[in-house]
Design a protein around this motif. Structure first.
Motif, mmCIF file in Angstrom:
data_model
loop_
_atom_site.group_PDB
_atom_site.id
_atom_site.type_symbol
_atom_site.label_atom_id
_atom_site.label_comp_id
_atom_site.label_asym_id
_atom_site.label_seq_id
_atom_site.Cartn_x
_atom_site.Cartn_y
_atom_site.Cartn_z
ATOM 1 N N LYS A 150 33.230 -54.167 -35.633
ATOM 2 C CA LYS A 150 33.185 -53.401 -36.913
ATOM 3 C C LYS A 150 31.964 -53.340 -37.559
ATOM 4 C CE LYS A 150 36.749 -55.803 -38.358
ATOM 5 N NZ LYS A 150 36.860 -56.826 -37.328
ATOM 6 N N THR A 151 31.576 -54.497 -37.752
ATOM 7 C CA THR A 151 30.272 -54.670 -38.542
ATOM 8 C C THR A 151 29.037 -54.117 -37.687
ATOM 9 O OG1 THR A 151 30.874 -56.724 -39.390
ATOM 10 C CG2 THR A 151 28.459 -56.406 -39.451
ATOM 11 N N THR A 152 29.179 -54.324 -36.302
ATOM 12 C CA THR A 152 28.079 -53.734 -35.460
ATOM 13 C C THR A 152 28.032 -52.205 -35.750
ATOM 14 O OG1 THR A 152 28.254 -55.409 -33.657
ATOM 15 C CG2 THR A 152 27.262 -53.565 -32.957
ATOM 16 N N PHE A 209 27.311 -56.102 -47.631
ATOM 17 C CA PHE A 209 27.137 -57.008 -46.596
ATOM 18 C C PHE A 209 28.473 -58.074 -46.391
ATOM 19 C CE2 PHE A 209 23.001 -55.673 -47.353
ATOM 20 C CZ PHE A 209 22.550 -55.319 -46.180
ATOM 21 N N GLN A 210 28.734 -58.087 -45.308
ATOM 22 C CA GLN A 210 29.974 -59.209 -45.002
ATOM 23 C C GLN A 210 29.373 -60.656 -45.453
ATOM 24 O OE1 GLN A 210 31.432 -58.983 -40.912
ATOM 25 N NE2 GLN A 210 32.979 -60.788 -41.315
ATOM 26 N N ILE A 211 28.409 -60.911 -44.863
ATOM 27 C CA ILE A 211 27.705 -62.300 -45.505
ATOM 28 C C ILE A 211 26.821 -61.904 -46.272
ATOM 29 C CG2 ILE A 211 26.478 -64.100 -44.387
ATOM 30 C CD1 ILE A 211 27.738 -63.421 -41.569
ATOM 31 N N LEU A 215 31.562 -50.342 -46.856
ATOM 32 C CA LEU A 215 31.801 -51.753 -47.550
ATOM 33 C C LEU A 215 32.232 -52.804 -46.585
ATOM 34 C CD1 LEU A 215 33.958 -49.941 -50.369
ATOM 35 C CD2 LEU A 215 31.900 -51.290 -50.852
ATOM 36 N N ASP A 216 31.738 -53.824 -46.306
ATOM 37 C CA ASP A 216 31.982 -54.771 -45.157
ATOM 38 C C ASP A 216 32.730 -56.111 -45.809
ATOM 39 O OD1 ASP A 216 32.483 -56.099 -42.863
ATOM 40 O OD2 ASP A 216 30.416 -55.934 -42.393
ATOM 41 N N GLU A 217 34.183 -56.052 -45.626
ATOM 42 C CA GLU A 217 35.026 -57.078 -46.539
ATOM 43 C C GLU A 217 34.714 -57.393 -47.785
ATOM 44 O OE1 GLU A 217 36.319 -60.056 -43.607
ATOM 45 O OE2 GLU A 217 35.538 -58.939 -41.797
ATOM 46 N N VAL A 218 34.841 -56.601 -48.473
ATOM 47 C CA VAL A 218 34.395 -56.635 -49.973
ATOM 48 C C VAL A 218 35.316 -57.495 -50.670
ATOM 49 C CG1 VAL A 218 35.280 -54.606 -51.000
ATOM 50 C CG2 VAL A 218 33.393 -55.389 -51.936
#
Ligand SMILES: Nc1ncnc2c1ncn2[C@@H]1O[C@H](COP(=O)(O)OP(=O)(O)OP(=O)(O)O)[C@@H](O)[C@H]1O
Ligand SMILES: [Mg+2]
Length: 243
Positions: A42-44, A84-86, A160-163
């Motif tokens: 997903k993030t990729t 960003f997720q991280i 939005l990555d895991e907001v």
């Protein structure tokens, strides 16, 4: 012509195919969820769309323009914002300075950037923390600052990555309300990666599912939760954990 068209994206990390021929479209004004197990890609996929990774093959078209291979600042200027997720903890920067980093996507003028950052912070009710260093703040506020920084780039599409990860139910509810407001009042198209099923199924109009780098399903949340492949690959495990 769709707002965002992703065609046959392939991203191979030295034999590990993180995205394998992924294709889908997003229409202007939609809220689309992206789900799948850890490591599904997903993030990729987000990184391939915004230009943090260059896909090995495939094409990304945004508002009729081929943006494949664009650098992050170029996709940003084209109207794609992301969180960003991280979280990049920028220890030496205040909340205001963090959000100004986003504003500088649209202007080189420090005062304009400051004014716009303050405007976004006001809109998200973050005025009171503007002078804090971001790492001194609770996670829910840090996530909101990440969102503010992305909003300061004035995106038409916000990814939005895991907001909502790490937030409590009340904080998640607030994020849901905020996303709905951004979508309805500010007409921002939303594409969100999320593991919290109550949140992503509630807020998304459509959901795309990745597993081992491949798209295994796409449809309305009500249909996705009943999809046997999705249950087998991902939701079964989630339900077993009580969601
Ligand atoms: N820069 C990289 N170099 C090498 N391998 C990578 C890189 N980024 C991701 N991967 C690998 O690609 C696969 C997909 O990772 P990705 O982070 O896209 O998954 P994800 O769906 O976002 O997972 P999660 O839900 O845990 O965030 C994983 O196997 C991961 O280890
Ligand atoms: Mg991820």
């Amino acid at each position: 012509m769709s707002f965002l068209t992703v065609e046959n994206i392939v991203k191979d990390f030295g034999g590990l195919v993180a995205n394998n021929n992924v294709s889908f479209t997003i229409e202007e004004g939609e809220i689309v969820g992206l789900i799948g197990p850890n490591g599904a890609g997903k993030t990729t996929l987000f990184n391939c769309i915004v230009g943090y990774h260059r896909p090995d093959s495939g094409k990304v078209t945004f508002r009729g323009k081929d943006v494949t291979g664009f650098r992050p600042f170029e996709t940003n200027r084209a109207g794609i914002g992301r969180t960003f997720q991280i979280m990049k903890v920028t220890t030496g920067m205040t909340v205001l300075e963090n959000v100004m980093v986003g504003s500088f996507c649209r202007t080189n003028n420090r005062n304009t950037a400051r004014g716009e950052a303050l405007h976004v912070l006001g809109d998200l009710a973050l005025d009171a923390v503007k002078d804090y260093y971001i790492n001194e703040l609770p996670i829910a506020i840090q996530r909101k600052v990440g969102l503010a920084r992305a909003l300061a780039t004035k995106p038409a599409l916000l990814m939005l990555d895991e907001v909502a990860s790490g937030l409590n139910p009340t904080e998640i509810e607030e994020v849901v309300e905020l996303l709905r407001r951004l979508n309805s009042a500010k007409k921002i198209t939303l594409f969100l990666i999320e593991h919290i099923m109550e949140m992503v199924m509630k807020v998304s109009q459509r959901v795309i599912v990745l597993d081992y780098g491949e798209k295994i399903a796409e449809g309305l949340p009500a249909d996705i939760v009943k999809d046997e492949n999705v249950i087998k690959a991902y939701l079964g495990e989630k339900y077993a954990q009580g969601l």
